[in-house]
Design an enzyme around this catalytic site. Structure first.
Site, PDB file in Angstrom:
ATOM      1  N   LYS A  83      18.430  33.860  -6.841  1.00  0.00           N
ATOM      2  CA  LYS A  83      18.911  35.179  -7.285  1.00  0.00           C
ATOM      3  C   LYS A  83      19.351  35.113  -8.741  1.00  0.00           C
ATOM      4  CE  LYS A  83      22.167  38.758  -5.617  1.00  0.00           C
ATOM      5  NZ  LYS A  83      22.882  39.166  -4.382  1.00  0.00           N
ATOM      6  N   GLU A 124      17.992  39.876   2.667  1.00  0.00           N
ATOM      7  CA  GLU A 124      18.763  38.849   1.939  1.00  0.00           C
ATOM      8  C   GLU A 124      19.648  38.035   2.901  1.00  0.00           C
ATOM      9  OE1 GLU A 124      21.570  40.571  -0.761  1.00  0.00           O
ATOM     10  OE2 GLU A 124      21.732  38.763  -1.989  1.00  0.00           O
ATOM     11  N   CYS A 150      18.114  41.313  -4.328  1.00  0.00           N
ATOM     12  CA  CYS A 150      19.198  42.308  -4.251  1.00  0.00           C
ATOM     13  C   CYS A 150      19.608  42.928  -5.598  1.00  0.00           C
ATOM     14  CB  CYS A 150      20.398  41.684  -3.546  1.00  0.00           C
ATOM     15  SG  CYS A 150      21.580  42.946  -2.953  1.00  0.00           S
TER      16      CYS A 150
END
Lengths: 288, 288
Positions: free
Chosen positions: B100, B24, B137
């Site tokens: 994300k 990430e 994530c």
């Protein structure tokens, strides 16, 4: 089985157990591998006033214990069979029932021959010792099933199962534990033990010769917590009683720390899922 | 970082790697713990024609390799920041980007100070080597996020992460592995390594004294398969390249065996979820 479970409940009472959950269809062999209706459907009973429920009601009242009793249910009105967990309050009253939501079609698990997907949704039961729900066996493979019990407020989700080693053992330590983490709740993965033999031979849809047994139920029952921890498992081969103390405050503590529900964007998922289940759904795929 | 990643890509090419995914926001320290905007927002770049994307395009074309490059994205139009994975085709073209979806508010992960929840939904990218998706994530804690990428047809879901030991390590081996099982797909859990130090001291919202470092990123990247198996993890302390061969036929083989999607009852869940997200939702709780 009633007498064996009676002994175990006596021990549970000595340990101060508040809630107990038995294995899936605990009163009978897991005979769905045979595809024979007779004599196995004779094990089916009323959830509300069958012998097994009455037996559990007595124990529940005697020991001030909530009992989750998964049975093969016969709905007396239509003589329909269901795979059902009966939830009995510590007062001895039947609090309600929860039917198995997802039915396997895999290997010797010919359960769809006997009963259909449950119609009791994702009911949660408020007991004196916490809000509980029952996700029966194959439902543990479905994250949405755990999730919806949690959205209805379950603090402990029980997963009474009957599953064999060659099939699901690599997944067993993962699924209930992930569900506890993802939903900020406790989960209890419960499996039977032993190898069950049947008089008449049957095939398993795997090209092999007919045989008489249903592999090895590997036990290994455990309790998982929302912080990722878990208890040791019970034996793979012997029956037993796993006693676990759960501090239900941990659920909110973990939720306040991790905030999965707050950050879950469920409204967006409701829309996306409604779209995805349409027969003319076009997946969102980008090509060059 | 460009030079270090360039070296790693050379090795990947020698190994015949078809698709590579970095950690990430790979071009920068995970500085969101500081809550300082300056100088960290200066790392933000255009997904379509920033220096990092151009650098990756060259590598992708040179080595006939799909590259997933997670960066801090600056949307040039509105100067908005996003946490974004850029997907670059083996032709060298930018295939698209995936932002994300779930943003943490936990401990030193002050990411919601810098960027908002993504608006790219659950895009899947058809590459020459398979249909891929990127769950960035914190999205790995959300089973619905993995699930929706899978409903859009993802065969491999990458999870580029930056996460520290004291927080998430007990969950790390569980979540991506459960997602592979539940969705009949491969998943790749990717984490950075090392302890990052910052010049200015900062507090962590835990009552402790101000300090200069962000704990230990524990690496341990791994690939999980739909049958419950997984690769060994990479080191906890040193960077590295994990090369895994995936037979994508396994996805359909497992699906034909276990049939989680067929038995998933998603239409019912779409209804239940639409109901559950209403502000006046009444959970289904049975009381005595």
């Amino acid at each position: 089985m009633h007498s064996r479970i009676g002994e175990i409940i006596e021990v549970a009472a000595m340990c101060g157990v508040n809630i107990v959950c038995f294995q899936e269809t605990w009163t009978m062999p897991f005979a769905f591998c045979t595809r024979e209706k007779d004599p196995w459907t004779q094990f089916a009973e009323s959830a509300e006033d069958g012998n097994t429920t009455r037996f559990c009601q007595e124990l529940a009242k005697k020991h001030n214990m909530v009992i989750i009793s998964p049975i093969l249910e016969r709905d007396e009105l239509h003589s329909t069979l269901w795979n059902t967990a009966v939830v009995i309050s510590n007062s001895g009253n039947v609090l309600g029932k929860s039917r198995k939501n997802h039915i396997p079609r895999i290997g010797d698990f010919n359960e769809s021959t006997y009963y259909m997907e449950g119609n009791t949704g994702h009911t949660v039961f408020q007991t004196q010792f916490g809000r509980i729900a029952v996700n029966i066996c194959y439902g543990r493979h479905h994250p949405l099933n755990w999730f919806m019990y949690s959205l209805n407020g379950a603090e402990i989700i029980f997963n009474p199962s009957a599953t064999v080693g060659a099939l699901s053992e690599p997944m067993w330590p993962i699924e209930a534990r992930n569900a506890a983490i993802a939903n900020h709740c406790f989960t209890c993965a419960i499996n039977r033990v032993g190898t069950e033999h049947f008089k008449n031979e049957f095939t398993s849809g795997d090209g092999k010769k007919a045989h008489h047994d249903f592999g090895h139920f590997y036990g290994s029952s455990y309790v998982a917590a929302p912080d990722g921890s878990r208890t040791p498992g019970l034996s793979r081969t012997r029956d037993g009683l796993l006693v676990a103390e759960m501090d239900l405050n941990l659920n909110r503590q973990l939720s306040d720390k991790w905030s999965f529900k707050m950050t879950g964007r469920y409204a967006e998922y409701a829309e996306e899922l409604a779209n995805a289940v349409r027969h003319d759904f076009k997946p969102h795929v980008v090509k060059e």
